[in-house]
Motif scaffolding. Sequence first.
Motif, short mmCIF file in Angstrom:
data_model
loop_
_atom_site.label_atom_id
_atom_site.label_comp_id
_atom_site.label_asym_id
_atom_site.label_seq_id
_atom_site.Cartn_x
_atom_site.Cartn_y
_atom_site.Cartn_z
N PRO A 172 -1.00 6.00 -2.42
CA PRO A 172 -1.90 4.88 -2.71
C PRO A 172 -2.23 4.09 -1.44
O PRO A 172 -1.38 3.93 -0.56
CB PRO A 172 -1.10 4.03 -3.70
N SER A 173 -3.46 3.59 -1.36
CA SER A 173 -3.89 2.87 -0.17
C SER A 173 -3.35 1.45 -0.12
O SER A 173 -3.39 0.81 0.93
CB SER A 173 -5.42 2.84 -0.10
N SER A 174 -2.83 0.94 -1.24
CA SER A 174 -2.38 -0.45 -1.29
C SER A 174 -0.87 -0.59 -1.18
O SER A 174 -0.32 -1.64 -1.49
CB SER A 174 -2.87 -1.10 -2.60
N GLY A 175 -0.18 0.47 -0.75
CA GLY A 175 1.27 0.40 -0.59
C GLY A 175 1.79 1.67 0.03
O GLY A 175 1.05 2.64 0.21
N SER A 222 5.42 6.36 3.05
CA SER A 222 4.43 6.94 3.95
C SER A 222 4.30 6.09 5.21
O SER A 222 5.10 5.19 5.47
CB SER A 222 3.07 7.00 3.22
N GLY A 223 3.26 6.36 5.97
CA GLY A 223 2.99 5.58 7.17
C GLY A 223 2.28 4.28 6.89
O GLY A 223 1.92 3.55 7.83
N ILE A 224 2.05 3.93 5.63
CA ILE A 224 1.39 2.68 5.27
C ILE A 224 2.44 1.60 5.05
O ILE A 224 3.38 1.78 4.27
CB ILE A 224 0.54 2.86 4.00
N VAL A 225 2.28 0.48 5.74
CA VAL A 225 3.22 -0.64 5.65
C VAL A 225 2.44 -1.86 5.19
O VAL A 225 1.47 -2.27 5.83
CB VAL A 225 3.87 -0.93 7.02
N THR A 226 2.84 -2.46 4.05
CA THR A 226 2.16 -3.64 3.53
C THR A 226 3.11 -4.83 3.56
O THR A 226 4.28 -4.72 3.23
CB THR A 226 1.64 -3.41 2.11
N PHE A 227 2.56 -5.99 3.94
CA PHE A 227 3.40 -7.17 4.08
C PHE A 227 2.56 -8.43 3.93
O PHE A 227 1.31 -8.39 3.99
CB PHE A 227 4.13 -7.16 5.42
N THR A 228 3.23 -9.56 3.76
CA THR A 228 2.59 -10.87 3.74
C THR A 228 3.37 -11.82 4.63
O THR A 228 4.56 -11.61 4.90
CB THR A 228 2.53 -11.46 2.31
N VAL A 229 2.68 -12.85 5.08
CA VAL A 229 3.29 -13.92 5.87
C VAL A 229 3.15 -15.21 5.06
O VAL A 229 2.04 -15.59 4.69
CB VAL A 229 2.61 -14.08 7.24
N ALA A 282 -5.98 -7.51 -3.68
CA ALA A 282 -5.39 -7.46 -5.03
C ALA A 282 -6.47 -7.18 -6.08
O ALA A 282 -6.20 -6.57 -7.11
CB ALA A 282 -4.67 -8.76 -5.34
N ASP A 283 -7.71 -7.61 -5.80
CA ASP A 283 -8.80 -7.35 -6.74
C ASP A 283 -9.13 -5.86 -6.82
O ASP A 283 -9.69 -5.40 -7.81
CB ASP A 283 -10.06 -8.11 -6.31
N TYR A 284 -8.80 -5.11 -5.77
CA TYR A 284 -9.02 -3.67 -5.78
C TYR A 284 -7.80 -2.90 -6.30
O TYR A 284 -7.82 -1.67 -6.33
CB TYR A 284 -9.34 -3.16 -4.38
N ALA A 285 -6.76 -3.63 -6.66
CA ALA A 285 -5.53 -2.99 -7.16
C ALA A 285 -5.02 -3.79 -8.35
O ALA A 285 -3.90 -4.29 -8.37
CB ALA A 285 -4.48 -2.93 -6.06
N GLN A 286 -5.88 -3.88 -9.38
CA GLN A 286 -5.57 -4.72 -10.54
C GLN A 286 -4.28 -4.28 -11.23
O GLN A 286 -3.50 -5.13 -11.68
CB GLN A 286 -6.73 -4.65 -11.54
#
Length: 410
Positions: free
Chosen positions: A180-183, A339-346, A370-374
């Motif tokens: 998945p592109s969002s995680g 995977s090589g995708i890293v998701t984070f928030t500050v 988040a609107d693209y990953a309901q």
Amino acid sequence: MQRRTGRFRGRTDDQGAAITTVDVDRARRETPGCATVTHLNNAGAALPPAVVTETVIAYTQRESLIGGYEAAAEAADEVEGVYRSIGRLIGADPDEIAVVENATRAWDMAFYGFGFQPGDRILTTRAEYASNVIALLQVARRTGAVVELVDDDEYGQIDVADLARRLDDTVKLVALTHVPSSGGLVNPAAEVGKVTRAAGVPFLLDACQSVGQLPIDVAEIGCDLLSATGRKFLRGPRGTGFLYARRDLVQRLEPPLLDLHAASWPAPDRYEIRPDARRFETWETNYATKLGLGAAADYALTWNFPAITNRIATLAAALRDRLRELPGVAVHDRGDRLSGIVTFTVDGVDAAEVKRVLGGAGINTSTSSADYAQWHLKGRGLPDVVRASTHYYNTEAELDLLCRQLPRSR
């Protein structure tokens, strides 16, 4: 016809096989963009190797000198070679490959070809790509088919046991996004393939983020259809994609759009759809970028793929470790395999602002909305997230730079 197996087959180090190291100096030397930017947006569009750019430019220049039709005719053998190269990449035969303008078109041409009826069930997951979900919902509205979400397991990936329980003769398709592109998770595509193949249910795999990053062999995975893009981890041009369609399924699918390339007109009142996967293509195409896609596949095949897979994952794990050490930074990736995708928030800083600050320091990242990953991000109560994605040409120093340039939590 005997099936070819892709050179990208092979086990990664956690499965017990020897892994050679990636020649990072070579990778960076052959990637001009590495000298100008810190590129950690490979899940959006990776930096192409020089040979890809040179291939596109050379063909475009040839068109300008002798004409478009004439240049295409002159390059006919090279164009046919693109199908062979992609087939080698994923373990398919050339006649099972269609080259189209993007992965969404590849996915759509396969999906809309099923001719769903009222009551048909389509199984998918919470982390499915937004464009795919929109198509699923449209077909459900138009036809009366039913879209069902398979449960997540404890790691956040598809629960294969729940999938197996749901499969029966009313299920017409299983649609799965591999990465998945969002995680950062990697869904267990081969395990899904085993249960769908046993149940006789077609399996459509969105491999946009996995082709070029993970070993892909369609026979080992057991998927019937696979869509992918050129621009991401494969390092091809934008505006390119391809579809794999298993030979014995192709003739059961009628593409939603046909033209004089996808079909012939043998009589005034009759048309015939061509028997191979190129029924999903159209006659007009961008030959320059098509050849660039073939160059990207050929270039990828020059590398040791288990080493590439290992390096991408190792860099991503190192970035997650660094980010977790920073105050106010939260990493949000789930999955038994990442995977090589890293998701984070500050904390206190919008994802778009984090991306802007990093961009000002010459560091490319992206955001996942988040609107693209309901069903995925919103389903977990997450806002937009920053997305950094590693490739084998990245370095540990670039990870350190990203962490130094991050805006501090507020």
